[in-house]
Scaffold this motif. Structure first.
Motif, PDB file in Angstrom:
ATOM      1  N   GLN A   1       0.955  -1.427   0.355  1.00 13.00           N
ATOM      2  CA  GLN A   1      -0.119   0.358  -0.272  1.00 13.00           C
ATOM      3  C   GLN A   1       0.556   1.291   0.153  1.00 13.00           C
ATOM      4  O   GLN A   1       2.250   1.542  -0.341  1.00 13.00           O
ATOM      5  N   THR A   2       0.150   2.399   0.080  1.00 14.53           N
ATOM      6  CA  THR A   2       0.874   3.955  -0.247  1.00 14.53           C
ATOM      7  C   THR A   2       0.931   4.227   1.853  1.00 14.53           C
ATOM      8  O   THR A   2      -0.832   4.675   1.793  1.00 14.53           O
ATOM      9  N   LEU A   3       1.770   4.746   1.899  1.00  4.73           N
ATOM     10  CA  LEU A   3       2.392   5.901   3.132  1.00  4.73           C
ATOM     11  C   LEU A   3       2.025   6.805   2.303  1.00  4.73           C
ATOM     12  O   LEU A   3       2.761   7.573   1.543  1.00  4.73           O
ATOM     13  N   SER A   4       0.549   7.588   3.923  1.00  7.12           N
ATOM     14  CA  SER A   4       1.367   9.067   3.132  1.00  7.12           C
ATOM     15  C   SER A   4       0.659   9.711   4.077  1.00  7.12           C
ATOM     16  O   SER A   4       0.087   9.489   5.309  1.00  7.12           O
ATOM     17  N   LEU A   5       2.116  10.406   5.145  1.00  9.10           N
ATOM     18  CA  LEU A   5       1.542  11.073   6.058  1.00  9.10           C
ATOM     19  C   LEU A   5       1.649  13.133   5.427  1.00  9.10           C
ATOM     20  O   LEU A   5       2.163  13.620   4.405  1.00  9.10           O
ATOM     21  N   THR A   6       1.029  13.719   6.665  1.00  9.02           N
ATOM     22  CA  THR A   6       1.406  15.154   6.379  1.00  9.02           C
ATOM     23  C   THR A   6       2.126  16.110   7.935  1.00  9.02           C
ATOM     24  O   THR A   6       2.113  15.577   9.183  1.00  9.02           O
ATOM     25  N   CYS A   7       2.673  16.744   7.019  1.00  8.95           N
ATOM     26  CA  CYS A   7       3.188  17.395   7.938  1.00  8.95           C
ATOM     27  C   CYS A   7       2.657  18.971   8.194  1.00  8.95           C
ATOM     28  O   CYS A   7       2.390  19.569   7.321  1.00  8.95           O
ATOM     29  N   THR A   8       2.489  19.678   9.112  1.00  5.85           N
ATOM     30  CA  THR A   8       1.505  20.749   9.845  1.00  5.85           C
ATOM     31  C   THR A   8       2.708  21.668  10.448  1.00  5.85           C
ATOM     32  O   THR A   8       2.977  21.081  11.586  1.00  5.85           O
ATOM     33  N   VAL A   9       2.734  22.752   9.934  1.00  7.28           N
ATOM     34  CA  VAL A   9       3.776  23.462  10.272  1.00  7.28           C
ATOM     35  C   VAL A   9       3.162  24.934  10.620  1.00  7.28           C
ATOM     36  O   VAL A   9       1.599  25.682  10.190  1.00  7.28           O
ATOM     37  N   ALA A  10       3.968  25.417  12.010  1.00  6.05           N
ATOM     38  CA  ALA A  10       2.810  26.314  12.758  1.00  6.05           C
ATOM     39  C   ALA A  10       4.002  27.380  12.987  1.00  6.05           C
ATOM     40  O   ALA A  10       5.080  26.642  13.574  1.00  6.05           O
ATOM     41  N   GLY A  11       3.573  28.875  12.902  1.00  2.38           N
ATOM     42  CA  GLY A  11       4.401  29.960  13.502  1.00  2.38           C
ATOM     43  C   GLY A  11       5.925  29.839  11.986  1.00  2.38           C
ATOM     44  O   GLY A  11       6.468  30.869  12.802  1.00  2.38           O
ATOM     45  N   GLY A  12       5.470  28.810  10.751  1.00  2.00           N
ATOM     46  CA  GLY A  12       6.059  29.739   9.942  1.00  2.00           C
ATOM     47  C   GLY A  12       5.272  28.992   8.262  1.00  2.00           C
ATOM     48  O   GLY A  12       5.246  28.124   8.190  1.00  2.00           O
ATOM     49  N   SER A  13       6.238  30.437   7.394  1.00  3.65           N
ATOM     50  CA  SER A  13       5.713  29.897   6.320  1.00  3.65           C
ATOM     51  C   SER A  13       6.654  28.672   5.430  1.00  3.65           C
ATOM     52  O   SER A  13       7.286  28.601   5.643  1.00  3.65           O
ATOM     53  N   ILE A  14       5.198  27.552   4.685  1.00  2.81           N
ATOM     54  CA  ILE A  14       6.124  26.790   4.108  1.00  2.81           C
ATOM     55  C   ILE A  14       6.178  27.099   3.003  1.00  2.81           C
ATOM     56  O   ILE A  14       7.445  26.847   1.573  1.00  2.81           O
ATOM     57  N   THR A  15       6.344  28.566   2.174  1.00  2.00           N
ATOM     58  CA  THR A  15       7.043  29.115   0.992  1.00  2.00           C
ATOM     59  C   THR A  15       8.469  29.124   1.665  1.00  2.00           C
ATOM     60  O   THR A  15       9.222  30.623   0.386  1.00  2.00           O
ATOM     61  N   THR A  16       8.811  29.885   2.024  1.00  2.00           N
ATOM     62  CA  THR A  16      10.373  30.196   2.998  1.00  2.00           C
ATOM     63  C   THR A  16      10.995  28.401   3.140  1.00  2.00           C
ATOM     64  O   THR A  16      10.230  28.124   4.060  1.00  2.00           O
ATOM     65  N   ASN A  17      12.640  28.354   2.848  1.00  2.00           N
ATOM     66  CA  ASN A  17      13.329  27.460   3.569  1.00  2.00           C
ATOM     67  C   ASN A  17      13.005  26.565   2.766  1.00  2.00           C
ATOM     68  O   ASN A  17      12.248  26.390   1.706  1.00  2.00           O
ATOM     69  N   SER A  18      13.727  24.994   3.265  1.00  2.00           N
ATOM     70  CA  SER A  18      13.068  23.677   3.164  1.00  2.00           C
ATOM     71  C   SER A  18      12.751  23.315   3.866  1.00  2.00           C
ATOM     72  O   SER A  18      12.621  22.812   5.099  1.00  2.00           O
ATOM     73  N   TRP A  19      11.231  21.868   3.516  1.00  4.17           N
ATOM     74  CA  TRP A  19      10.596  21.251   4.585  1.00  4.17           C
ATOM     75  C   TRP A  19      11.094  19.488   4.198  1.00  4.17           C
ATOM     76  O   TRP A  19      11.578  18.938   3.085  1.00  4.17           O
ATOM     77  N   MET A  20      11.758  18.983   4.915  1.00  4.96           N
ATOM     78  CA  MET A  20      11.775  17.613   4.647  1.00  4.96           C
ATOM     79  C   MET A  20      11.340  16.541   5.096  1.00  4.96           C
ATOM     80  O   MET A  20      10.921  16.694   6.368  1.00  4.96           O
ATOM     81  N   TRP A  21      11.765  15.456   4.183  1.00  2.19           N
ATOM     82  CA  TRP A  21      11.110  14.006   5.320  1.00  2.19           C
ATOM     83  C   TRP A  21      12.071  13.408   5.925  1.00  2.19           C
ATOM     84  O   TRP A  21      13.091  12.877   4.700  1.00  2.19           O
ATOM     85  N   ILE A  22      12.852  12.867   6.873  1.00  2.00           N
ATOM     86  CA  ILE A  22      13.497  11.870   7.529  1.00  2.00           C
ATOM     87  C   ILE A  22      13.106  11.284   8.444  1.00  2.00           C
ATOM     88  O   ILE A  22      11.791  11.259   9.213  1.00  2.00           O
TER      89      ILE A  22
END
Length: 117
Positions: free
Chosen positions: A16-37
């Motif tokens: 099957q397909t694993l699906s995870l979501t990261c919700t960010v508070a206090g900063g915009s995801i339109t700046t910097n980079s966002w990773m999955w580790i």
């Protein structure tokens, strides 16, 4: 202060397909980079992939064929999808912010995903 929170099912069946979501508070995801580790039992940290502030994605070559990272700017969320999972994908999954000036500077608490029938 930036806070990241992972969410998603803790148990996924093989193939099957694993699906995870990261919700960010206090900063915009339109700046910097966002990773999955991730970290599998008894192993070190493994970078899965990333999405930049401009939505450019990069993936670990060993996982690239099965990985997709996307985002929803209206919700300030980014999502990991990993297809055709096997028990080898069992791990603690973390979402992380990466900054040029600070490196990996902000981590979510992580979410455990187990692949099992």
């Amino acid at each position: 202060q930036v806070q990241l929170q992972e969410s998603g099912p803790g148990l996924v069946k093989p193939s099957q397909t694993l699906s995870l979501t990261c919700t960010v508070a206090g900063g915009s995801i339109t700046t910097n980079s966002w990773m999955w580790i991730r970290q599998s039992p008894g192993k070190g940290l493994q970078w899965v992939g990333s999405i930049s502030g401009s939505a450019e994605t990069h993936y670990n070559p060993s996982l690239k064929s099965r990985t997709s990272i996307s985002r929803a700017t209206s919700k300030n969320q980014f999502t990991l999808q990993l297809s055709s999972v096997t028990p080898e994908d069992t791990a603690m999954y973390y979402c992380v912010r990466w900054m040029w000036s600070k490196g990996y500077d902000c981590w979510g608490r992580g979410t455990q995903v187990t692949v099992s029938s």
